[in-house]
Design a protein around this motif. Sequence first.
Motif, short mmCIF file in Angstrom:
data_model
loop_
_atom_site.label_atom_id
_atom_site.label_comp_id
_atom_site.label_asym_id
_atom_site.label_seq_id
_atom_site.Cartn_x
_atom_site.Cartn_y
_atom_site.Cartn_z
N VAL A 1 0.94 -1.19 -0.05
CA VAL A 1 0.05 -0.01 0.11
C VAL A 1 0.82 1.28 0.04
O VAL A 1 0.65 2.38 -0.63
N PHE A 2 2.17 1.24 0.67
CA PHE A 2 2.86 2.42 0.81
C PHE A 2 3.74 2.48 -0.48
O PHE A 2 3.94 1.71 -1.14
N PRO A 3 3.89 4.05 -0.80
CA PRO A 3 4.55 4.39 -1.85
C PRO A 3 6.11 4.23 -1.67
O PRO A 3 6.48 4.38 -0.71
N ALA A 4 6.89 3.99 -2.92
CA ALA A 4 8.33 3.62 -2.79
C ALA A 4 8.93 5.16 -2.94
O ALA A 4 8.53 5.93 -3.58
N GLN A 5 10.05 5.23 -2.19
CA GLN A 5 10.80 6.45 -2.34
C GLN A 5 11.23 6.77 -3.82
O GLN A 5 11.61 5.86 -4.35
N MET A 6 10.98 8.05 -4.24
CA MET A 6 11.36 8.53 -5.45
C MET A 6 12.46 9.77 -5.20
O MET A 6 12.23 10.56 -4.42
N GLU A 7 13.43 9.79 -6.01
CA GLU A 7 14.30 10.92 -6.24
C GLU A 7 14.85 11.17 -7.48
O GLU A 7 15.49 10.03 -7.97
N GLY B 1 -3.30 0.99 4.76
CA GLY B 1 -2.49 -0.10 5.73
C GLY B 1 -1.90 0.86 6.84
O GLY B 1 -1.65 2.11 6.60
N VAL B 2 -1.82 0.12 8.01
CA VAL B 2 -1.25 0.87 9.09
C VAL B 2 -0.11 0.19 9.44
O VAL B 2 -0.23 -1.28 9.80
N GLU B 3 1.10 0.70 9.93
CA GLU B 3 2.43 0.00 10.66
C GLU B 3 2.86 0.47 11.62
O GLU B 3 2.73 1.65 11.87
N PHE B 4 3.20 -0.34 12.66
CA PHE B 4 3.86 -0.16 13.86
C PHE B 4 5.00 -0.85 14.07
O PHE B 4 5.00 -2.27 14.06
N GLU B 5 6.16 -0.02 14.25
CA GLU B 5 7.46 -0.79 14.21
C GLU B 5 8.30 -0.11 15.51
O GLU B 5 8.40 0.96 15.62
N ALA B 6 8.82 -1.30 16.61
CA ALA B 6 9.49 -0.59 17.72
C ALA B 6 10.64 -1.75 17.72
O ALA B 6 10.69 -2.97 17.57
N ASN B 7 11.99 -0.90 17.91
CA ASN B 7 13.22 -1.66 17.79
C ASN B 7 13.95 -1.32 19.01
O ASN B 7 14.20 -0.35 19.50
N THR B 8 14.09 -2.46 19.91
CA THR B 8 14.83 -2.08 21.30
C THR B 8 16.10 -2.09 21.07
O THR B 8 16.66 -1.22 22.07
N ARG B 9 16.79 -2.23 20.23
CA ARG B 9 18.33 -2.11 20.17
C ARG B 9 18.57 -0.44 19.99
O ARG B 9 19.37 0.06 20.42
N SER C 1 3.17 4.31 11.04
CA SER C 1 2.99 4.82 9.81
C SER C 1 1.48 4.42 9.15
O SER C 1 1.02 3.39 9.51
N PHE C 2 1.08 5.26 8.45
CA PHE C 2 -0.23 5.15 7.72
C PHE C 2 -0.11 5.52 6.41
O PHE C 2 0.45 6.30 5.90
N GLY C 3 -0.65 4.33 5.50
CA GLY C 3 -0.41 4.57 4.06
C GLY C 3 -1.73 3.97 3.44
O GLY C 3 -2.71 3.76 3.93
N TYR C 4 -2.11 4.73 2.19
CA TYR C 4 -3.33 4.47 1.46
C TYR C 4 -3.04 4.15 -0.09
O TYR C 4 -1.96 4.74 -0.55
N HIS C 5 -4.11 3.52 -0.54
CA HIS C 5 -3.66 3.16 -2.25
C HIS C 5 -5.06 3.51 -2.71
O HIS C 5 -6.08 2.91 -2.48
N LEU C 6 -5.21 4.31 -3.78
CA LEU C 6 -6.36 4.80 -4.47
C LEU C 6 -6.00 4.37 -5.96
O LEU C 6 -5.02 4.85 -6.57
N THR C 7 -6.99 3.56 -6.62
CA THR C 7 -7.02 3.26 -7.85
C THR C 7 -7.85 3.91 -8.72
O THR C 7 -9.33 4.03 -8.09
N LEU C 8 -7.86 4.67 -9.85
CA LEU C 8 -8.72 5.24 -10.67
C LEU C 8 -8.81 4.43 -11.88
O LEU C 8 -7.93 5.08 -12.75
N PRO C 9 -9.45 3.15 -12.20
CA PRO C 9 -9.40 2.69 -13.32
C PRO C 9 -9.95 3.52 -14.56
O PRO C 9 -9.22 3.16 -15.78
N GLN C 10 -10.88 4.21 -14.62
CA GLN C 10 -11.51 5.22 -15.83
C GLN C 10 -10.31 6.07 -16.06
O GLN C 10 -10.00 6.46 -17.33
N ALA C 11 -9.33 6.41 -15.07
CA ALA C 11 -8.32 7.81 -15.56
C ALA C 11 -7.02 7.05 -15.53
O ALA C 11 -6.07 7.74 -15.90
#
Length: 308
Positions: free
Chosen positions: A40-46, A232-240, A247-257
């Motif tokens: 669901v989450f977007p990939a980093q772009m640069e 999509g919702v993600e929760f990550e905890a690193n003890t080290r 994080s909160f992500g969303y995915h929207l599909t517009l098939p007509q466009a």
Amino acid sequence: MGNTLGLAPIGALPRRSPRREEPLPNPGSFDELHRLCKDVFPAQMEGVKLIVNKVLSSHFQVAHTVHMSALGLPGYHLHAVYAGDCQLSPTEVFPTVVGDMDSSGSLNAQVLLLLAERLRAKAVFQTQQAKFLTWQFDGEYRGDDYTATLTLGNPDLIGESVIMVAHFLQSLTHRLVLGGELVYHRRPGEEGAILTLAGKYKAVHWEATLNVGSGGAHASYYHRANEQVQVGVEFEANTRLQDTTFSFGYHLTLPQANMVFRGLVDSNWCVGAVLEKKMPPLPVTLALGAFLNHWRNRFHCGFSITVG
């Protein structure tokens, strides 16, 4: 007088045939527990990226990628894929060989083999120019309702160092999957193991996954509202690292466009989005992405063109 016609006596209940329960499904691989949520989450772009895909035959295809970035020197990648004749599912074809090489000569390669009906093997190699960085070997056995995997990473008999990872997943019901991961590492002067327990519950339109261990916790929730909207919702905890991220992500599909929009917001004050647009009848896909980190006051954007 007996019942010569063979009819059931009055008041007798008809016998019901025993109900056959459906067998439990295979839970899949341990690495794919959070896959639906991560997609669901977007990939980093640069920077600016041009990707040209070319199908040479039914088994072989290549991709050329040119990436121009303000953060580094322009780079070129050659990506090649060979797929065999044994196709178990739309996403599983054996044997499969995947290679990616950049302009500096660094190589990332994967080899996937089907040794038996239920036994899979994978080898991963990574080099930096002429120096080996990583070599990894996986063996996976898929039973009717369970999956067992053993991984060896960077084995060095002379230096007496190795990383071993064991995964096991078991389907308890058609919706509930439980399992665990054991990571053992050894090198001169250091030895240790980390145990992680995992579970996934899957419903018709959503699924929840949780990994908990001595190294931290990773929880995700995926929900498909309809054919166009996924979240999509993600929760990550690193003890080290003493770090926690939500994080909160969303995915929207517009098939007509012919458009796909992905976005994210996380607890590190970072927001980002990627918009993909297909250009039929041309085999061209345009993508525009932007990411802003308010906490570190950083902004970067990217644009890509994919042909083929």
